[in-house]
Structures are given as C-alpha cells and as structure tokens.
Design an enzyme around this catalytic site. Sequence first.
Site, PDB file in Angstrom:
ATOM      1  N   HIS A 172       0.841  -1.300   0.265  1.00 58.23           N
ATOM      2  CA  HIS A 172       0.125  -0.061   0.117  1.00 58.23           C
ATOM      3  C   HIS A 172       0.822   1.031   0.016  1.00 58.23           C
ATOM      4  O   HIS A 172       2.141   1.064   0.218  1.00 58.23           O
ATOM      5  CB  HIS A 172      -1.106   0.015   1.396  1.00 58.23           C
ATOM      6  CG  HIS A 172      -0.177  -0.026   2.460  1.00 58.23           C
ATOM      7  ND1 HIS A 172       0.496  -1.000   3.292  1.00 58.23           N
ATOM      8  CD2 HIS A 172       0.369   1.110   3.188  1.00 58.23           C
ATOM      9  CE1 HIS A 172       1.168  -0.606   4.117  1.00 58.23           C
ATOM     10  NE2 HIS A 172       1.142   0.656   4.150  1.00 58.23           N
ATOM     11  N   HIS A 180       5.440   6.178  -1.010  1.00 55.16           N
ATOM     12  CA  HIS A 180       6.076   5.079  -1.372  1.00 55.16           C
ATOM     13  C   HIS A 180       5.306   3.941  -0.929  1.00 55.16           C
ATOM     14  O   HIS A 180       4.647   3.900  -0.208  1.00 55.16           O
ATOM     15  CB  HIS A 180       7.448   5.085  -0.495  1.00 55.16           C
ATOM     16  CG  HIS A 180       7.304   4.936   1.111  1.00 55.16           C
ATOM     17  ND1 HIS A 180       6.931   5.745   1.878  1.00 55.16           N
ATOM     18  CD2 HIS A 180       7.383   3.803   1.770  1.00 55.16           C
ATOM     19  CE1 HIS A 180       6.763   5.356   2.952  1.00 55.16           C
ATOM     20  NE2 HIS A 180       6.868   3.910   3.121  1.00 55.16           N
TER      21      HIS A 180
HETATM   22  O1  3AM Z   1       4.112  -0.309   5.210  1.00 58.34           O
HETATM   23  P1  3AM Z   1       4.793   1.032   5.297  1.00 58.34           P
HETATM   24  O2  3AM Z   1       5.864   1.084   6.018  1.00 58.34           O
HETATM   25  O3  3AM Z   1       4.732   1.738   3.744  1.00 58.34           O
HETATM   26  O4  3AM Z   1       5.485   2.839   7.700  1.00 58.34           O
HETATM   27  C1  3AM Z   1       3.959   2.609   8.333  1.00 58.34           C
HETATM   28  C2  3AM Z   1       3.232   1.735   7.317  1.00 58.34           C
HETATM   29  O5  3AM Z   1       3.485   1.911   5.984  1.00 58.34           O
HETATM   30  C3  3AM Z   1       3.139   3.893   8.030  1.00 58.34           C
HETATM   31  O6  3AM Z   1       1.769   3.286   8.160  1.00 58.34           O
HETATM   32  C4  3AM Z   1       1.798   2.296   7.496  1.00 58.34           C
HETATM   33  C5  3AM Z   1       1.161   1.406   8.426  1.00 58.34           C
HETATM   34  O7  3AM Z   1       1.745   1.131   9.697  1.00 58.34           O
HETATM   35  N1  3AM Z   1       3.554   4.659   9.321  1.00 58.34           N
HETATM   36  C6  3AM Z   1       3.832   4.330  10.522  1.00 58.34           C
HETATM   37  N2  3AM Z   1       3.969   5.393  11.286  1.00 58.34           N
HETATM   38  C7  3AM Z   1       3.856   6.528  10.601  1.00 58.34           C
HETATM   39  C8  3AM Z   1       3.996   8.006  10.716  1.00 58.34           C
HETATM   40  N3  3AM Z   1       4.411   8.354  12.134  1.00 58.34           N
HETATM   41  C9  3AM Z   1       3.590   6.012   9.113  1.00 58.34           C
HETATM   42  N4  3AM Z   1       3.386   6.868   8.367  1.00 58.34           N
HETATM   43  C10 3AM Z   1       3.727   8.203   8.489  1.00 58.34           C
HETATM   44  N5  3AM Z   1       4.005   8.848   9.727  1.00 58.34           N
END
Ligand code: 3AM
Length: 189
Positions: free
Chosen positions: A53, A136
């Site tokens: 995602h 990303h």
């Molecule tokens: O799978 P990804 O890493 O792309 O990185 C976290 C994850 O995406 C992102 O939200 C998704 C579900 O957990 N995430 C976690 N903490 C975050 C934050 N503080 C965040 N994105 C932005 N700000």
Amino acid sequence: MATESALQRNEGASTRVFFALWPEPALAEKLTGIAGELSASLGGKPTRAETVHLTLAFLGDVPNARLPELATLPPVGAIAPFVLALDRLGSWQHNRLAWMGCSESPPLMNLVLGLRRQLGEAGFAIRDPDRPFFPHLTLVRKLPAGLAASVRHLPQDIDWPCREYRLVASTLSAAGSSYRTLARYRLSA
Ligand code: 3AM
C-alpha cells in the site's frame, strides 16, 4: 463506504489506523514480484501482495468509540481518479526498507492535503504532522544493515490507476503487521 462488521471487530480501547491507496490484486502481485526479486538479491523480507500500500495519512491509535465517525467521513472531494506513475526504487537504512516511489503527482498531493485538512477539521490528529510526506510502497522489510541507500529509476513506469483509497486498521505482531480494511472512499471530480 464503512464496513460495519469490520468496525465491530475492534478489540481493546483503541485501534491503530491509517489511510492508504491500495493497489488492485493484479498490480499488487506485479509489485510483490519485484519485491521478491529485490529481496532475493539484497536480502530482507518481501511484502505480501495483500499488504502492499501507499500510506496517505497515519493516525496511530484512535479510540474505538470514534471509529464510526472516522469511517463515515465523506471522500475527499474534487479529486478525479488519477494515474500514479511508479518510476523509482530506493532503500532506507534507518528503518531497513526498500520501497517503490513516484515523481511529483499533483492529484496525489491534493488528496493528501485534502485528507489532512478534513481530518483536522473533524478533530482527528495525524501522527508526526511535521514529517515530510514521502510517497512510497514498502516492498522489502528487514534489509541487511549497512546496505548503501540508493535510488534507481525504473526502465519503464508502472502506471497505477488510483480510483479509491481506504481506511485500514493495523495490528502489529511478531510476525509483522496485519491489515483490515474499515472503509473505502471513491475518488470523484
Ligand atoms: O508499510 P509502510 O511502512 O509503507 O510505515 C508505516 C506503514 O507503511 C506507516 O503507516 C503504515 C502502516 O503502519 N507509518 C507508521 N508510522 C507512521 C508515521 N508516524 C507512518 N506513516 C507516517 N507517519
């Protein structure tokens, strides 16, 4: 549209939630095929197709009592479906991820900014609001430490038709994150 049964399944006092673009299964398979190739050459753990995602806004823990209100917010308005050109691969050392990203996309930024505005007006805080938005899709986690961070441009863009976004609940466990869709929102001009 909110999925009632999904909303009713939240145990505990709060649920970790975020909004994201979610690729259709065929595109998710293609992306995780690339994730598999990357992890075969670099190491690490490829993302599973059902979890790939692009996070738009991460809220973190929201009290369950407020989830119905969150899930029934209207879709962010005046954003027509758009095509995101995925055109680069990169990696980060700090969290040991490899990712696929895109060049600047005005509709994507409008969606993110519209969502932030809507959430703020409804009294929902996003986590780390000052952190710059870096679009990303995570393809590989747990990359070996010390890999040089690099960005590689793809020989050909992968076009991602984006027609909707989702509100998703995330459960963390030793085996990794598992995600459950709470609501879907259609883009329309
Ligand atoms: O799978 P990804 O890493 O792309 O990185 C976290 C994850 O995406 C992102 O939200 C998704 C579900 O957990 N995430 C976690 N903490 C975050 C934050 N503080 C965040 N994105 C932005 N700000």
